[in-house]
Design a protein around this motif. Sequence first.
Motif, short mmCIF file in Angstrom:
data_model
loop_
_atom_site.label_atom_id
_atom_site.label_comp_id
_atom_site.label_asym_id
_atom_site.label_seq_id
_atom_site.Cartn_x
_atom_site.Cartn_y
_atom_site.Cartn_z
N LEU A 42 0.82 -1.21 0.00
CA LEU A 42 0.00 0.00 0.00
C LEU A 42 0.86 1.26 0.00
O LEU A 42 0.41 2.32 -0.43
N LEU A 46 -2.09 2.83 -4.08
CA LEU A 46 -3.40 2.39 -3.62
C LEU A 46 -4.16 1.76 -4.78
O LEU A 46 -4.12 2.27 -5.90
N LEU A 68 -9.42 -0.84 6.92
CA LEU A 68 -9.37 -0.11 5.65
C LEU A 68 -10.51 0.89 5.53
O LEU A 68 -10.35 1.99 5.01
N THR A 74 -7.92 5.06 2.83
CA THR A 74 -8.47 3.91 2.10
C THR A 74 -9.97 3.74 2.25
O THR A 74 -10.55 2.85 1.61
#
Length: 120
Positions: A42, A46, A68, A74
Amino acid sequence: MKKRIHVLEDDQDIRYIIEFLLKDEGYELQLSSTFAELKSKLNDALPDLFIIDVMLPDGNGIEICDDLKTDMFTKHIPVIVMSANPESKEKSVTAQADAYISKPFDLDYVVKRIERLLVK
């Protein structure tokens, strides 16, 4: 621009099937077999969507989904949770998963779920 999907699945055979299927559909893939590997990837980029297995060697996919969905970087990214355990479906809703896929899964169903989530 190709959409990028990050698949977190520790079962090598299932990961291979998903990789083959989604590359054939034109998606770019990031693959991880552990939560630690996902976290390190990550930092690079992304994805546009996550597919996360529930039973992992270093974590629980439901908890990872929740993390997340509560992280400011995220939380906007759709998450699909996959599991062979029927109890995980309700837990994935609580964790704010955007979709749930039961294992074993139908390949066409997986593709349709992904397409629906990435159109938003």
